[in-house]
Every structure is written in structure tokens, then in C-alpha cells.
Scaffold this active site. Sequence first.
Site, PDB file in Angstrom:
ATOM      1  N   ARG A  90     -24.747 -10.094  -4.913  1.00 13.84           N
ATOM      2  CA  ARG A  90     -24.072 -11.342  -4.589  1.00 13.84           C
ATOM      3  C   ARG A  90     -25.023 -12.178  -3.732  1.00 13.84           C
ATOM      4  O   ARG A  90     -25.486 -11.712  -2.681  1.00 13.84           O
ATOM      5  CB  ARG A  90     -22.788 -11.065  -3.791  1.00 13.84           C
ATOM      6  N   ARG A 116      -6.061  -7.945  -9.912  1.00 11.52           N
ATOM      7  CA  ARG A 116      -6.719  -9.209 -10.325  1.00 11.52           C
ATOM      8  C   ARG A 116      -8.062  -8.866 -10.969  1.00 11.52           C
ATOM      9  O   ARG A 116      -8.506  -7.710 -10.886  1.00 11.52           O
ATOM     10  CB  ARG A 116      -6.963 -10.071  -9.090  1.00 11.52           C
ATOM     11  N   LYS A 122       0.828  -1.217   0.000  1.00 12.11           N
ATOM     12  CA  LYS A 122       0.000   0.000   0.000  1.00 12.11           C
ATOM     13  C   LYS A 122       0.860   1.265   0.000  1.00 12.11           C
ATOM     14  O   LYS A 122       0.493   2.267  -0.612  1.00 12.11           O
ATOM     15  CB  LYS A 122      -0.917  -0.007   1.231  1.00 12.11           C
ATOM     16  N   GLY A 151      -8.725  -4.851   1.776  1.00  9.57           N
ATOM     17  CA  GLY A 151     -10.089  -5.245   2.101  1.00  9.57           C
ATOM     18  C   GLY A 151     -10.460  -4.938   3.544  1.00  9.57           C
ATOM     19  O   GLY A 151     -11.305  -5.583   4.138  1.00  9.57           O
TER      20      GLY A 151
HETATM   21  C1  MV4 Z   1     -10.526   4.423   3.985  1.00 10.56           C
HETATM   22  C2  MV4 Z   1     -11.817   4.839   4.382  1.00 10.56           C
HETATM   23  C3  MV4 Z   1     -11.955   6.121   4.932  1.00 10.56           C
HETATM   24  N1  MV4 Z   1     -10.876   6.924   5.063  1.00 10.56           N
HETATM   25  N2  MV4 Z   1      -9.483   5.250   4.113  1.00 10.56           N
HETATM   26  C4  MV4 Z   1     -11.623  -0.155   3.388  1.00 10.56           C
HETATM   27  C5  MV4 Z   1     -10.727  -1.245   2.893  1.00 10.56           C
HETATM   28  C6  MV4 Z   1     -10.030  -0.668   1.757  1.00 10.56           C
HETATM   29  N3  MV4 Z   1     -10.723  -1.039   0.541  1.00 10.56           N
HETATM   30  C7  MV4 Z   1     -10.017   0.812   1.986  1.00 10.56           C
HETATM   31  N4  MV4 Z   1     -11.083   1.081   2.886  1.00 10.56           N
HETATM   32  C8  MV4 Z   1     -11.342   2.320   3.353  1.00 10.56           C
HETATM   33  N5  MV4 Z   1     -10.329   3.184   3.479  1.00 10.56           N
HETATM   34  C9  MV4 Z   1      -9.659   6.475   4.657  1.00 10.56           C
HETATM   35  N6  MV4 Z   1      -8.606   7.297   4.800  1.00 10.56           N
HETATM   36  C10 MV4 Z   1     -12.899   3.944   4.229  1.00 10.56           C
HETATM   37  C11 MV4 Z   1     -12.647   2.677   3.700  1.00 10.56           C
HETATM   38  C12 MV4 Z   1     -13.760   1.771   3.526  1.00 10.56           C
HETATM   39  C13 MV4 Z   1     -14.441   1.303   4.643  1.00 10.56           C
HETATM   40  C14 MV4 Z   1     -14.043   1.677   5.912  1.00 10.56           C
HETATM   41  C15 MV4 Z   1     -14.753   1.199   6.972  1.00 10.56           C
HETATM   42  C16 MV4 Z   1     -15.830   0.342   6.795  1.00 10.56           C
HETATM   43  C17 MV4 Z   1     -16.187  -0.050   5.550  1.00 10.56           C
HETATM   44  C18 MV4 Z   1     -15.497   0.413   4.446  1.00 10.56           C
HETATM   45  C19 MV4 Z   1     -15.841  -0.001   3.151  1.00 10.56           C
HETATM   46  C20 MV4 Z   1     -15.149   0.478   2.067  1.00 10.56           C
HETATM   47  C21 MV4 Z   1     -14.080   1.374   2.250  1.00 10.56           C
END
Ligand code: MV4
Length: 449
Positions: free
Chosen positions: A338, A292, A116, A164
Site C-alpha cells: 500500500r 465487505r 464480535k 481493526g
Molecule cells: C488478537 C491478537 C492476539 N490475541 N486476539 C487485531 C485487530 C483484530 N483484527 C484482531 N486483532 C488481534 N486479535 C488475541 N486473542 C492479535 C491481534 C492483532 C494485533 C494485535 C496487536 C497489534 C497488532 C495486531 C495486528 C493484527 C492482529
Amino acid sequence: MFQRILVANRGEIALRILRACREMGIETVAVCSEADRGADYLKLANESICIGPAQASNSYLLIKNIISAAEIGNVQAIHPGYGFLSENEHFAEVCRSCKIEFIGPSVDAMSKLGDKISAKEIARAANVAGVPGSDGLIASEEEALAIAAKIGYPILIKATAGGGGKGMRVARNDISLKTGLKQAAMEAEKAFNNAGVYLEKYVENPRHVEVQIIADQHGEVVHLWERDCSSQRKHQKLIEESPAPNLPQAVREAICEAAVRLIKSANYTNAGTVEFIVDKDHNFYFIEVNARIQVEHPVTEMVTGLDLIQQQIRVAAGEHLPWKQSEIPCRGCSMEVRINAEDPDNDFRGSPGRITKLRIPGGNGVRWDSHVHEGYVVGPYYDSMIGKLIVHKPTRLEAIACLKRCLDEFVIEGIKTTIPLLKRILSEAAFVDGGMHTTFIEQNMLAKK
Ligand code: MV4
């Protein structure tokens, strides 16, 4: 072009790849664990080889057994699908060293974008904004406190080897930052064998918008527009759609162009998804690259009219992308739900069992991607998704109406599924108005634990 491809996966994505190969006149070798032996979808392969017991670590994740199957099957390429070894650099390396084409990105691109922190550095260099936070990994508590003082709370602590949502923690003050750092590092060490963590300003209630990309081995990169995946529960996507609702065209184009810039600068090849979060003012921030093909690729196939799996195979065989960016449309609206074998009344725990009755909906604009059938036994060994119902209609309201009609028509007995929750989401005002964000379902639709 390849004569024979090994499909290193199972279930609906294995079936999807077997179908794509069949249409291209490419022979296929399927692999299966003892639990999947005799599954209907394996009949579409020219040959299927049992590679081990049900436990994935001794079958679908066991590189030496998959490579042995590839040698026995005399294949020229391996398609990893999603999950399992699809983002495993070592597996991609072993394929290459055995002169077997890995249908996916290069090992170099996978490692650069899989971490990351390096992905954020590449994004920054390509003028793709990430969320303000630490430049690199956090080396000390003092450094974390200083960054928090600079960017302000709330702060998200993230594991650099995570993805994730695994290993993420929100800190809303210095105390919770200190404890969060220790917990996140321990969890990351345990889960990813890499304790590295970094900080980002926490964007409250964001939308999850991702851009489908495909790149050939000759430097050409195109985007296939965006998908909105904000309807999630505990980082598990439930509903995905394209185009993203209520996103101004200028923002859509900017986010897709940013994704192309990032992928080009990383010399990425094959299919990939650039993931962003979008705040309420339509500011978008790069989060990570998924190197992917993804579960939700069908919604992109429906609005662009393209076959992403076939295109992956073509670019892996060295073919040039056949389209210019201007030739890729985004027509109508496509939505995917899904269907998981989970019990909504028991905190969505797995609900394995025999499907005693199955009636699949159909009709104009309806697609069902699934390996299950009446009499199929859903086992407890793998993820709970049994199929994806995808619709494609001229407008979003028609797509919602079509999905609701399909879920009403759907008959599946013998196991519990997420269909009741999906029906509720499709009738939720926030969803219908296109205002869903990533924590809405957990905050508003599920009983608090
Ligand atoms: C974040 C965010 C809010 N602020 N980063 C979740 C896993 C990965 N795909 C990136 N994700 C997130 N990163 C910052 N700086 C919100 C998410 C996020 C998320 C966070 C909490 C609960 C559910 C989520 C679902 C999608 C993305």
C-alpha cells in the site's frame, strides 16, 4: 443483471468498481464530495453526482444523500466498496427498503457477524475454534478476574462493536485487567456507542491470516484461498500476500475449510473475509469476519485469476457461482504494498499535497490500482492510501525481487510516501524468511516513541 450501479465510494476502489462495471456493460453513477469534484476517475462513470462537502460525515457517510443520488441516477444497485458505509447495517436496510440491491451481505448476516460475540458463537457452532476467553460480554470485574484466573495472563480485552484493533487492551495482571476493563469500556462507548467488552487469551506475536470467501444466494460458498497480512503498523496493513508463506498445505486447507463452514452456517452472501490469527505452532483461531470487499482483494485475484468485483455484482444479481471449489487455483505468489501519502520521518502523519511528478513502474506481473496521476492533489480529508502496487510471480522470492525493482523505479514527487519503509521491510530477513508477525515492524523497525 443490473443496468445501472451507483458506486458509493471514492478513490482507487471507486475506480476499480467503475472499471469492472464498464467491462460488464453496466452503466455507472459515481458520487463525489466537493473535494473530489472533477477527479479523473469520475470520467469513467456515465454520470457523477456531487453529494456534499469534503467532510465524509456530510457526503460519503450521509445515507440520505447517497440514496437521493441513487434515485436521481435511477440505479438498481449500489456497490459500497470498503470503509464508509460498506458494513453499515442501517444503510443496507435503507437500500433494501428502497428496492435498491446492496452489493454485499444481507442485513441479517451483517448484523450476526458484525457483532464480535455473536460471530464467535456462530464460529463455535460451526466447529471453528476461537481464542479461549469469555463466552459473552463481561458483566463485572469479578467475572473478568475469575476468567483471567482460569485462562491465565496475558489477556486481551476487546470491544464487541470494535474492529481493526480499536478498543483493544492487553492486561498482564489483575491490576492492569481492572484498569484495562474500565478504559476499554469507556473507549468503546465513545467510539462505537457500545461499551460491551469481552476477554480472550492474548496470543503473543501472531500472524494475521485471512480467508477470502464468496457466497451466492443459492447456498453455494467457495473460498479463494488465504492472504497473509502480518506486515502491519498500528493495525494498518502495509504488505499483503497470497499464499501465506511457510504455512503447511494441511493448515492452509483446514483454515480455508473452517472459513467456508462458518460462512455457510451464517447464511452469508456475497464477498467476505474470515480473519484468523495463527500462532508459532500453526494453531489458528477465528477472530472476526470482515463483511465487505477488502483493500487487499487484488492479491487473491492474481493467484486465482478471478475478478472479485465482477463476481460480487453477479451474485448480487442472483447468479450462481460459476465454479466448484476444486476449480479455484492458487497459482504462484502475489504481493501487494500500500502506497500511503504519509511522512515516515514524522510518525507517518498524513502528507497531503500536489503530486508534481509521477512515474509508475510496470513490466511482467505488475499491477497498479490507483486513482492518482501527475498533478493530482492529495487532500487531507480521507485516508492516506493513494494506490496499491501488486505483483504476481511464480515464486515468493521472484515476487519480492519484482516489488523491490518496482519500488526502486517508482518516482513520486510533491508528497512524502511510505515507499522507504516498504523497501526496508522487503529486505528484512524476518520478512524474506516468511516469519513476519503482526507486531514485528513496531517492535523492531520503528524508532520507539
Ligand atoms: C488478537 C491478537 C492476539 N490475541 N486476539 C487485531 C485487530 C483484530 N483484527 C484482531 N486483532 C488481534 N486479535 C488475541 N486473542 C492479535 C491481534 C492483532 C494485533 C494485535 C496487536 C497489534 C497488532 C495486531 C495486528 C493484527 C492482529
